[in-house]
Design a protein around this motif. Structure first.
Motif, mmCIF file in Angstrom:
data_model
loop_
_atom_site.group_PDB
_atom_site.id
_atom_site.type_symbol
_atom_site.label_atom_id
_atom_site.label_comp_id
_atom_site.label_asym_id
_atom_site.label_seq_id
_atom_site.Cartn_x
_atom_site.Cartn_y
_atom_site.Cartn_z
ATOM 1 N N ASN A 1 15.484 -0.551 9.753
ATOM 2 C CA ASN A 1 15.932 0.529 10.641
ATOM 3 C C ASN A 1 14.712 1.239 11.240
ATOM 4 O O ASN A 1 14.594 2.458 11.231
ATOM 5 C CB ASN A 1 16.828 1.510 9.891
ATOM 6 N N GLN A 2 13.773 0.432 11.746
ATOM 7 C CA GLN A 2 12.484 0.910 12.232
ATOM 8 C C GLN A 2 12.304 0.432 13.675
ATOM 9 O O GLN A 2 12.572 -0.727 13.986
ATOM 10 C CB GLN A 2 11.400 0.317 11.334
ATOM 11 N N PHE A 3 11.848 1.324 14.553
ATOM 12 C CA PHE A 3 11.670 1.000 15.959
ATOM 13 C C PHE A 3 10.214 1.211 16.358
ATOM 14 O O PHE A 3 9.527 2.054 15.795
ATOM 15 C CB PHE A 3 12.592 1.864 16.822
ATOM 16 N N VAL A 4 9.767 0.445 17.356
ATOM 17 C CA VAL A 4 8.366 0.461 17.774
ATOM 18 C C VAL A 4 8.287 1.043 19.184
ATOM 19 O O VAL A 4 9.041 0.634 20.068
ATOM 20 C CB VAL A 4 7.773 -0.962 17.743
ATOM 21 N N PHE A 5 7.368 1.984 19.378
ATOM 22 C CA PHE A 5 7.171 2.623 20.672
ATOM 23 C C PHE A 5 5.701 2.572 21.057
ATOM 24 O O PHE A 5 4.816 2.663 20.197
ATOM 25 C CB PHE A 5 7.595 4.100 20.626
ATOM 26 N N LYS A 6 5.451 2.457 22.358
ATOM 27 C CA LYS A 6 4.111 2.670 22.888
ATOM 28 C C LYS A 6 4.014 4.160 23.157
ATOM 29 O O LYS A 6 4.887 4.735 23.821
ATOM 30 C CB LYS A 6 3.899 1.874 24.174
ATOM 31 N N VAL A 7 2.962 4.797 22.621
ATOM 32 C CA VAL A 7 2.826 6.244 22.740
ATOM 33 C C VAL A 7 1.469 6.589 23.327
ATOM 34 O O VAL A 7 0.580 5.741 23.422
ATOM 35 C CB VAL A 7 3.011 6.942 21.364
ATOM 36 N N ALA A 8 1.307 7.850 23.699
ATOM 37 C CA ALA A 8 0.041 8.327 24.251
ATOM 38 C C ALA A 8 -1.035 8.263 23.169
ATOM 39 O O ALA A 8 -0.761 8.466 21.985
ATOM 40 C CB ALA A 8 0.188 9.757 24.750
ATOM 41 N N VAL A 9 -2.248 7.989 23.575
ATOM 42 C CA VAL A 9 -3.370 7.884 22.637
ATOM 43 C C VAL A 9 -3.628 9.220 21.946
ATOM 44 O O VAL A 9 -4.047 9.256 20.786
ATOM 45 C CB VAL A 9 -4.632 7.391 23.380
ATOM 46 N N GLY B 1 -17.111 -10.964 36.125
ATOM 47 C CA GLY B 1 -17.721 -10.976 34.800
ATOM 48 C C GLY B 1 -16.691 -10.616 33.756
ATOM 49 O O GLY B 1 -15.555 -11.064 33.816
ATOM 50 N N LEU B 2 -17.067 -9.778 32.816
ATOM 51 C CA LEU B 2 -16.158 -9.366 31.762
ATOM 52 C C LEU B 2 -15.607 -7.977 32.045
ATOM 53 O O LEU B 2 -16.311 -7.106 32.549
ATOM 54 C CB LEU B 2 -16.875 -9.351 30.409
ATOM 55 N N SER B 3 -14.337 -7.782 31.696
ATOM 56 C CA SER B 3 -13.738 -6.453 31.805
ATOM 57 C C SER B 3 -12.914 -6.210 30.549
ATOM 58 O O SER B 3 -12.473 -7.152 29.887
ATOM 59 C CB SER B 3 -12.860 -6.345 33.051
ATOM 60 N N LYS B 4 -12.709 -4.940 30.227
ATOM 61 C CA LYS B 4 -11.978 -4.582 29.016
ATOM 62 C C LYS B 4 -10.682 -3.886 29.393
ATOM 63 O O LYS B 4 -10.669 -2.969 30.211
ATOM 64 C CB LYS B 4 -12.827 -3.655 28.157
ATOM 65 N N LYS B 5 -9.589 -4.338 28.801
ATOM 66 C CA LYS B 5 -8.298 -3.675 28.994
ATOM 67 C C LYS B 5 -8.321 -2.349 28.242
ATOM 68 O O LYS B 5 -9.092 -2.163 27.298
ATOM 69 C CB LYS B 5 -7.151 -4.546 28.464
ATOM 70 N N ALA B 6 -7.454 -1.445 28.629
ATOM 71 C CA ALA B 6 -7.429 -0.111 28.020
ATOM 72 C C ALA B 6 -6.899 -0.169 26.591
ATOM 73 O O ALA B 6 -6.018 -0.978 26.270
ATOM 74 C CB ALA B 6 -6.557 0.813 28.854
ATOM 75 N N ASP B 7 -7.441 0.688 25.727
ATOM 76 C CA ASP B 7 -6.925 0.849 24.377
ATOM 77 C C ASP B 7 -5.607 1.619 24.459
ATOM 78 O O ASP B 7 -5.402 2.430 25.367
ATOM 79 C CB ASP B 7 -7.909 1.632 23.506
ATOM 80 N N TRP B 8 -4.700 1.371 23.504
ATOM 81 C CA TRP B 8 -3.426 2.085 23.484
ATOM 82 C C TRP B 8 -2.974 2.289 22.048
ATOM 83 O O TRP B 8 -3.572 1.786 21.113
ATOM 84 C CB TRP B 8 -2.372 1.371 24.316
#
Length: 98
Positions: free
Chosen positions: A27-35, A72-79
């Motif tokens: 009964n657990q749900f996953v959310f993307k939240v603000a850093v 070249g190389l780029s980094k995606k944002a941390d979340w």
């Protein structure tokens, strides 16, 4: 907590096999939240938005991947991701949420 901050804290649900299995089993749900969101803010936002009782919140920071492109190389944002466990008998229906 005002309505504007609720929508800043909760950015959306994370739908995956692991999230679906966790929802069925625990009964657990996953959310993307603000850093910058805290566990207490996440708990209050979920309780206010979905009218449920939250028993536990676990958070983890996800590091962005390094990708190669033509410059070249780029980094995606941390979340940040939050696992929200609900009290027994409570359920979130994403289709009926306001």
């Amino acid at each position: 907590m005002n309505t504007e901050r609720i929508y800043q804290v909760l950015q959306g649900p994370r739908i995956s096999e692991k999230a679906a299995y966790s929802a069925d089993l625990n009964n657990q749900f996953v959310f993307k939240v603000a850093v910058t969101a805290t566990k207490l803010e996440i708990k209050k936002a979920v309780e206010k938005l979905f009218n449920v009782k939250v028993s536990e919140v676990r958070t983890l920071n996800v590091n962005g991947k390094v990708k190669r492109n033509k410059f070249g190389l780029s980094k995606k944002a941390d979340w940040k991701k939050a696992y929200v466990r609900l009290e027994q008998g409570h359920e979130i229906d994403f289709a009926a949420a306001e």
